[in-house]
Design a protein around this motif. Structure first.
Motif, PDB file in Angstrom:
ATOM      1  N   LYS A  26      -0.943  11.065  11.120  1.00  0.00           N
ATOM      2  CA  LYS A  26      -0.662  10.533  12.459  1.00  0.00           C
ATOM      3  C   LYS A  26      -1.904  10.595  13.326  1.00  0.00           C
ATOM      4  CE  LYS A  26       3.401  11.286  14.328  1.00  0.00           C
ATOM      5  NZ  LYS A  26       4.564  11.922  14.961  1.00  0.00           N
ATOM      6  N   ASP A  73       5.001  -1.823   5.203  1.00  0.00           N
ATOM      7  CA  ASP A  73       6.237  -1.075   4.932  1.00  0.00           C
ATOM      8  C   ASP A  73       6.045  -0.071   3.793  1.00  0.00           C
ATOM      9  OD1 ASP A  73       7.666  -2.282   6.965  1.00  0.00           O
ATOM     10  OD2 ASP A  73       8.425  -3.878   5.667  1.00  0.00           O
ATOM     11  N   ASP A 102      -5.933   4.786   8.704  1.00  0.00           N
ATOM     12  CA  ASP A 102      -5.189   4.020   7.707  1.00  0.00           C
ATOM     13  C   ASP A 102      -5.893   4.098   6.354  1.00  0.00           C
ATOM     14  OD1 ASP A 102      -3.226   1.388   7.219  1.00  0.00           O
ATOM     15  OD2 ASP A 102      -5.151   1.253   6.169  1.00  0.00           O
ATOM     16  N   LYS A 107       3.917   2.913   4.967  1.00  0.00           N
ATOM     17  CA  LYS A 107       4.650   3.858   5.822  1.00  0.00           C
ATOM     18  C   LYS A 107       5.465   4.852   5.008  1.00  0.00           C
ATOM     19  CE  LYS A 107       4.879   1.091  10.018  1.00  0.00           C
ATOM     20  NZ  LYS A 107       5.736   0.441  11.007  1.00  0.00           N
ATOM     21  N   SER A 147       0.422   0.003  10.930  1.00  0.00           N
ATOM     22  CA  SER A 147       0.725   0.837   9.761  1.00  0.00           C
ATOM     23  C   SER A 147       0.655   2.329  10.065  1.00  0.00           C
ATOM     24  CB  SER A 147      -0.231   0.515   8.606  1.00  0.00           C
ATOM     25  OG  SER A 147      -1.577   0.731   8.994  1.00  0.00           O
ATOM     26  N   ALA A 207       1.164   5.840  11.998  1.00  0.00           N
ATOM     27  CA  ALA A 207       2.037   6.525  12.950  1.00  0.00           C
ATOM     28  C   ALA A 207       1.176   7.066  14.082  1.00  0.00           C
ATOM     29  CB  ALA A 207       2.774   7.666  12.256  1.00  0.00           C
TER      30      ALA A 207
END
Length: 177
Positions: free
Chosen positions: A52, A15, A46, A18, A77, A79
């Protein structure tokens, strides 16, 4: 010297990750067929906090245990978006102002040490199929191609490895890392 503990690494939660600022870089996977390669790309994206990943064509999509096997949870994690046609995804990125760079061996490719990403535009790196590379129609939409110099008997690198090499180089040159 000793290895750092997980607590000492102080990694962000999914969280928290993000909501943190991301590097102005996206990856476009053009018909990458291996779930392990897709998972490796998720994990690398990541690690470098990319914006993305665009999974296109036959590129497998999460959730799948074979992606998770190498992604190690980074598929949660990072997008990502799926596009049936790579050309449509690349055209949309071009319209949004991204510098489009194919990671491919071409007659006009720039050797990676000489490549300088534009600092005034976000960067989209396009990686191709393990056998056929970046599709010719997609290649035609790209601003340039970058090639990783190689000195052995093989003429290509694994797509996940190539993504890591080019990403590190681009992020250093963009002064993001």
């Amino acid at each position: 010297m000793r290895k750092l503990t997980m607590a000492e690494l102080n990694r962000a939660s999914v969280d928290d990750f993000k909501s943190t600022p991301k590097s102005p870089v996206v990856l476009v996977l053009d018909n990458v067929r291996s779930m392990h390669n897709v998972g490796a790309v998720f994990r690398t994206a990541d690690a470098f906090a990319l914006e993305k990943i665009y999974l296109c064509g036959i590129s497998p999509r999460p959730p799948h245990r074979e992606i998770t096997k190498t992604a190690l949870g980074s598929e949660d994690s990072m997008a990502w978006e799926y596009h049936a046609e790579t050309g449509a995804a690349v055209a949309a990125l071009k319209a949004a102002g991204y510098q489009l760079v194919a990671v491919e061996q071409t007659t006009g490719s720039v050797p990676l040490p000489q490549f300088q990403p534009q600092t005034d535009r976000p960067l989209a790196l396009v990686l191709g199929n393990e056998v056929f590379g970046v599709d010719d129609a997609v290649l035609a939409l790209c601003d340039t191609a970058v090639e990783i110099p190689q000195f052995g008997t093989k003429h290509s690198l694994n797509v996940g490895v190539a993504a890591g090499v080019v990403l590190w180089d681009a992020l250093v040159k963009l002064r993001v890392v």
